[in-house]
Design a protein around this motif. Sequence first.
Motif, short mmCIF file in Angstrom:
data_model
loop_
_atom_site.label_atom_id
_atom_site.label_comp_id
_atom_site.label_asym_id
_atom_site.label_seq_id
_atom_site.Cartn_x
_atom_site.Cartn_y
_atom_site.Cartn_z
N THR A 58 0.72 -0.93 0.31
CA THR A 58 -0.52 -0.53 0.25
C THR A 58 1.10 1.55 -0.64
OG1 THR A 58 -1.72 -1.30 0.89
CG2 THR A 58 -1.65 1.31 1.23
N ALA A 59 2.22 1.30 1.35
CA ALA A 59 2.93 2.36 0.85
C ALA A 59 3.51 2.53 -0.71
CB ALA A 59 3.40 2.24 1.55
N TYR A 60 4.25 1.64 -1.14
CA TYR A 60 4.86 1.43 -2.58
C TYR A 60 3.96 2.35 -3.11
CZ TYR A 60 6.81 0.01 -6.52
OH TYR A 60 6.56 -0.58 -7.83
N TYR A 61 2.26 1.64 -3.63
CA TYR A 61 1.57 2.35 -4.21
C TYR A 61 1.22 3.62 -4.15
CZ TYR A 61 1.50 -1.59 -8.03
OH TYR A 61 1.61 -2.37 -8.56
N GLU A 62 1.01 3.63 -2.83
CA GLU A 62 0.22 5.28 -2.29
C GLU A 62 1.35 6.43 -2.97
OE1 GLU A 62 -1.32 5.42 1.11
OE2 GLU A 62 -2.96 4.34 0.78
N GLU A 63 2.99 5.79 -2.45
CA GLU A 63 3.81 6.82 -2.99
C GLU A 63 4.17 6.88 -4.31
OE1 GLU A 63 8.62 7.49 -2.31
OE2 GLU A 63 7.62 5.89 -1.48
N TYR A 64 3.76 5.73 -5.77
CA TYR A 64 4.39 5.35 -7.11
C TYR A 64 3.50 6.05 -7.65
CZ TYR A 64 3.97 3.18 -11.22
OH TYR A 64 3.55 3.44 -12.45
#
Length: 201
Positions: A58-64
């Motif tokens: 989730t953190a990966y995709y939100e930042e992405y």
Amino acid sequence: MKKNLSKQKVIHAASTLFFQKGFHGTSVRDIAEKAKVNVSSVSYYFNGKQGLLEYAVTAYYEEYLEKVEECLKVTENQSAIERLNKLIFTIIQYKQSKLQLTCFIQRELTLDSIFVREMTVTYLAKENYYIRSTFFSALEGKKLPGDQKDYLLLQLKGMLITPYILHNEWKDRVIGEYSREVFVKKYVATIQKWLKFIVGI
């Protein structure tokens, strides 16, 4: 501050181990040992291995997606091809900066699971919209037969994920921060050459 540092250590350790051994091949104890924290810390911060996976992805995709949206906002007054070129650079640069987690996620996305379906509904649909609309804007006015635009989009999306699906073919050539930066520049330039040819059709 100390809690946040420990949390990041756990995420980093888990990303490395998930990449090397897979999700099911990695135990909570493995993660704790690599992160040099107590096993109970993983439960405290993430409520176990599944919670850790969900948090990391989730953190990966939100930042992405935040970086993708920022790129599109900054380039909104530029030409469609310039926007697309900068979007491609942003995507490859981000994926390369989080190489192990990117490779793990791409591997997981080839499986049919609840995890993948959740990712598809939430993040991947949004990513697809941004890439598709930016790409089709760059092709506007080009007379292409039938559904050729869709096939070209498929090719572009393939190029954006190939280095992270076929990572073993690159692992000996991309080592360290400098070589990663070189890879980003050269790989993006290769995609842009393909785009120049496509847009010039």
